[in-house]
Scaffold this motif. Sequence first.
Motif, PDB file in Angstrom:
ATOM      1  N   ALA A 276      46.304 -16.996  37.045  1.00  0.00           N
ATOM      2  CA  ALA A 276      45.965 -15.970  38.028  1.00  0.00           C
ATOM      3  C   ALA A 276      47.212 -15.413  38.703  1.00  0.00           C
ATOM      4  O   ALA A 276      47.198 -14.266  39.186  1.00  0.00           O
ATOM      5  CB  ALA A 276      45.015 -16.544  39.078  1.00  0.00           C
ATOM      6  N   TRP A 307      37.947 -23.687  46.042  1.00  0.00           N
ATOM      7  CA  TRP A 307      38.102 -22.292  46.475  1.00  0.00           C
ATOM      8  C   TRP A 307      38.890 -22.207  47.779  1.00  0.00           C
ATOM      9  O   TRP A 307      39.765 -21.365  47.937  1.00  0.00           O
ATOM     10  CB  TRP A 307      36.728 -21.653  46.649  1.00  0.00           C
ATOM     11  CG  TRP A 307      36.768 -20.170  46.877  1.00  0.00           C
ATOM     12  CD1 TRP A 307      36.802 -19.189  45.934  1.00  0.00           C
ATOM     13  CD2 TRP A 307      36.814 -19.503  48.140  1.00  0.00           C
ATOM     14  NE1 TRP A 307      36.851 -17.952  46.499  1.00  0.00           N
ATOM     15  CE2 TRP A 307      36.862 -18.109  47.877  1.00  0.00           C
ATOM     16  CE3 TRP A 307      36.809 -19.943  49.455  1.00  0.00           C
ATOM     17  CZ2 TRP A 307      36.905 -17.149  48.880  1.00  0.00           C
ATOM     18  CZ3 TRP A 307      36.869 -18.988  50.468  1.00  0.00           C
ATOM     19  CH2 TRP A 307      36.911 -17.608  50.183  1.00  0.00           C
ATOM     20  N   THR A 318      40.388 -12.382  46.581  1.00  0.00           N
ATOM     21  CA  THR A 318      40.299 -11.955  45.183  1.00  0.00           C
ATOM     22  C   THR A 318      41.046 -12.931  44.280  1.00  0.00           C
ATOM     23  O   THR A 318      40.585 -13.240  43.169  1.00  0.00           O
ATOM     24  CB  THR A 318      40.865 -10.540  45.027  1.00  0.00           C
ATOM     25  OG1 THR A 318      42.213 -10.506  45.550  1.00  0.00           O
ATOM     26  CG2 THR A 318      40.032  -9.531  45.785  1.00  0.00           C
ATOM     27  N   ASP A 321      38.835 -15.998  43.962  1.00  0.00           N
ATOM     28  CA  ASP A 321      37.690 -15.777  43.085  1.00  0.00           C
ATOM     29  C   ASP A 321      38.109 -15.809  41.613  1.00  0.00           C
ATOM     30  O   ASP A 321      37.427 -16.425  40.774  1.00  0.00           O
ATOM     31  CB  ASP A 321      37.034 -14.439  43.410  1.00  0.00           C
ATOM     32  CG  ASP A 321      36.374 -14.442  44.778  1.00  0.00           C
ATOM     33  OD1 ASP A 321      36.087 -15.532  45.305  1.00  0.00           O
ATOM     34  OD2 ASP A 321      36.156 -13.330  45.322  1.00  0.00           O
ATOM     35  N   ARG A 322      39.205 -15.153  41.310  1.00  0.00           N
ATOM     36  CA  ARG A 322      39.661 -15.128  39.912  1.00  0.00           C
ATOM     37  C   ARG A 322      40.088 -16.520  39.455  1.00  0.00           C
ATOM     38  O   ARG A 322      39.837 -16.912  38.306  1.00  0.00           O
ATOM     39  CB  ARG A 322      40.812 -14.136  39.754  1.00  0.00           C
ATOM     40  CG  ARG A 322      41.234 -13.902  38.318  1.00  0.00           C
ATOM     41  CD  ARG A 322      42.254 -12.784  38.240  1.00  0.00           C
ATOM     42  NE  ARG A 322      41.674 -11.540  38.664  1.00  0.00           N
ATOM     43  CZ  ARG A 322      40.940 -10.741  37.889  1.00  0.00           C
ATOM     44  NH1 ARG A 322      40.683 -11.098  36.640  1.00  0.00           N
ATOM     45  NH2 ARG A 322      40.473  -9.611  38.350  1.00  0.00           N
ATOM     46  N   ALA A 325      37.014 -18.577  38.670  1.00  0.00           N
ATOM     47  CA  ALA A 325      36.398 -18.111  37.421  1.00  0.00           C
ATOM     48  C   ALA A 325      37.157 -18.650  36.214  1.00  0.00           C
ATOM     49  O   ALA A 325      36.551 -19.099  35.220  1.00  0.00           O
ATOM     50  CB  ALA A 325      36.361 -16.586  37.404  1.00  0.00           C
ATOM     51  N   ARG A 444      29.267 -10.214  38.961  1.00  0.00           N
ATOM     52  CA  ARG A 444      30.614 -10.359  39.508  1.00  0.00           C
ATOM     53  C   ARG A 444      31.395 -11.432  38.754  1.00  0.00           C
ATOM     54  O   ARG A 444      32.581 -11.245  38.436  1.00  0.00           O
ATOM     55  CB  ARG A 444      30.550 -10.699  40.996  1.00  0.00           C
ATOM     56  CG  ARG A 444      31.925 -10.844  41.629  1.00  0.00           C
ATOM     57  CD  ARG A 444      31.862 -11.190  43.090  1.00  0.00           C
ATOM     58  NE  ARG A 444      31.420 -10.051  43.884  1.00  0.00           N
ATOM     59  CZ  ARG A 444      30.242  -9.978  44.477  1.00  0.00           C
ATOM     60  NH1 ARG A 444      29.365 -10.965  44.363  1.00  0.00           N
ATOM     61  NH2 ARG A 444      29.921  -8.909  45.184  1.00  0.00           N
ATOM     62  N   ASN A 445      30.767 -12.539  38.440  1.00  0.00           N
ATOM     63  CA  ASN A 445      31.456 -13.593  37.690  1.00  0.00           C
ATOM     64  C   ASN A 445      31.846 -13.132  36.283  1.00  0.00           C
ATOM     65  O   ASN A 445      32.909 -13.502  35.769  1.00  0.00           O
ATOM     66  CB  ASN A 445      30.564 -14.835  37.599  1.00  0.00           C
ATOM     67  CG  ASN A 445      30.448 -15.561  38.927  1.00  0.00           C
ATOM     68  OD1 ASN A 445      31.367 -15.525  39.751  1.00  0.00           O
ATOM     69  ND2 ASN A 445      29.309 -16.228  39.152  1.00  0.00           N
ATOM     70  N   LEU A 448      34.939 -11.092  36.371  1.00  0.00           N
ATOM     71  CA  LEU A 448      36.148 -11.849  36.708  1.00  0.00           C
ATOM     72  C   LEU A 448      36.765 -12.551  35.505  1.00  0.00           C
ATOM     73  O   LEU A 448      37.813 -13.191  35.633  1.00  0.00           O
ATOM     74  CB  LEU A 448      35.819 -12.895  37.788  1.00  0.00           C
ATOM     75  CG  LEU A 448      35.570 -12.360  39.195  1.00  0.00           C
ATOM     76  CD1 LEU A 448      35.112 -13.476  40.120  1.00  0.00           C
ATOM     77  CD2 LEU A 448      36.817 -11.688  39.760  1.00  0.00           C
ATOM     78  N   GLN A 454      36.720  -9.834  28.374  1.00  0.00           N
ATOM     79  CA  GLN A 454      36.024  -8.779  29.100  1.00  0.00           C
ATOM     80  C   GLN A 454      35.043  -8.068  28.176  1.00  0.00           C
ATOM     81  O   GLN A 454      35.424  -7.574  27.109  1.00  0.00           O
ATOM     82  CB  GLN A 454      37.006  -7.763  29.672  1.00  0.00           C
ATOM     83  CG  GLN A 454      37.540  -8.106  31.039  1.00  0.00           C
ATOM     84  CD  GLN A 454      36.457  -8.091  32.111  1.00  0.00           C
ATOM     85  OE1 GLN A 454      35.683  -7.155  32.219  1.00  0.00           O
ATOM     86  NE2 GLN A 454      36.397  -9.155  32.892  1.00  0.00           N
TER      87      GLN A 454
END
Length: 482
Positions: A276, A307, A318, A321-322, A325, A444-445, A448, A454
């Motif tokens: 990340a 987290w 952000t 969160d990444r 994930a 959302r997950n 990420l 993707q």
Amino acid sequence: MPQRTHRFGKSLTKLFFLAAALSLLSAVVRRERRQLLLTARARKRQVRVGPRRIAASLVFATLFFAGAALSAGAGNGVVQLLDGESAATAEATTSTDTTTDESLPADPAASEAAPVDPAAQPTDEAPAGGGAASEAPAESGQAEQQPAASALPAESSVTAAVQAKVKQRAHGLVSNAGQNSALAPAQDQKHHGDRSDSFHRAPPMLQSQPQVARQRFAREPEADEPGVAATIWLHRALPDPTPPSRRLTPAFARRLTHVSARNHVDWALTLAVLRASGERGAAPASSARLKFLAKRLASLRAQRNAWSSVLALEGRTTFADRTIALQNLYHALGLKALVRGYEWAKPSLSKRILNDSRISIYPGGRSDIQAGRVNVRILALIAYLAEAHGQVTVSCLISGHRLYARPGVVSAHIYGLAADISALDGTSIFGHQQPGSVTERAVRNILLLPAELQPRQVISLIGMGGPSFPLANHDDHIHVGY
């Protein structure tokens, strides 16, 4: 005595050189003479060949002009023949017009003023005299037409055919004129007037057809939504999501697990923080940095709340969160898949998914996975959602889905590149697609995930940008397509 011998030797030397010079001179003279003879013979040959070429040229020129003269004479004969035929046709037409004009009455006004009595007209029961009288003009017309037709010159068979056609046409015109002599001038004028008027008032040959209004179909958000690019699925063999340059080296993988275990930190969390942060190499950190990061995460109590510890480490939600994930993805795949590639880990990943109690798949989808028809990206997505949400239900993979997603476009399901998710964490997607719902968290997950995983489409009733967009017929599942 010695002096005489010396003089004699000198004289012999001079004679020898003189003889050699004479021999050379004679050889040169012979060579020049031979060349002169050869050039003379060549000139004689040229002089002999010249007149022959001139004579041949004259013969060919004579033949050319003779052919041109013959062609001109033949052309003149053809033109004279055609002129004779056209003159004969014109004379026949002129005689026909003259006969027709003579058969018409002289005073058109009188014929228009005189009423026509139906009782006076000849019928089928009229006496023979009336019939003869009515046929007299026709016979006189034939008698007058025959001399005109016989006067036509018969030069060829074409002229004879033209004469026959003109004679037949003239006979028909004269008989019609004899029957309708009273009304002919007025009808003729009216006919010509109507013809000219109808010519100007005639409708066009190509009439414009009324265009049928284009039938309106239901708008497709995938193709018509602003900012959303339509996807056309093609059968293609996608490469491994992680190329060799992005895979971890075995040495770094051993060092990562050793350092993380020593500091009581999850190896997947340590690697997720590095990725990340933007580290993309096969060895994203040195040994010193790896040790420092593991100790830092341990001090932030990452084993209790990952987290919160990542948020305290970087200060951005952000980023946190990444990182989480990526941690879930690495747990779903396993460390060996990150070292050897996703395709290498596909058989073991398929077995894990089929034996995982957190993952529910319909029988046809289980058969698709066992047959190896499902792409490894879909398998990684299912395992990732199980890690992120604790439970996932797959309602459609390949079996049971229709061929076309929309008219003319084959569905990604057919290629094993799509999955439909109908429930997450024990909650059905149907009726739970409002903001803050499990559907929004799942979308959302999915967004990420790293670039290599993707998807191209994330369809539900929630659009969060990127590849996600809403579609009305996806109210009971989330469609994810690659």
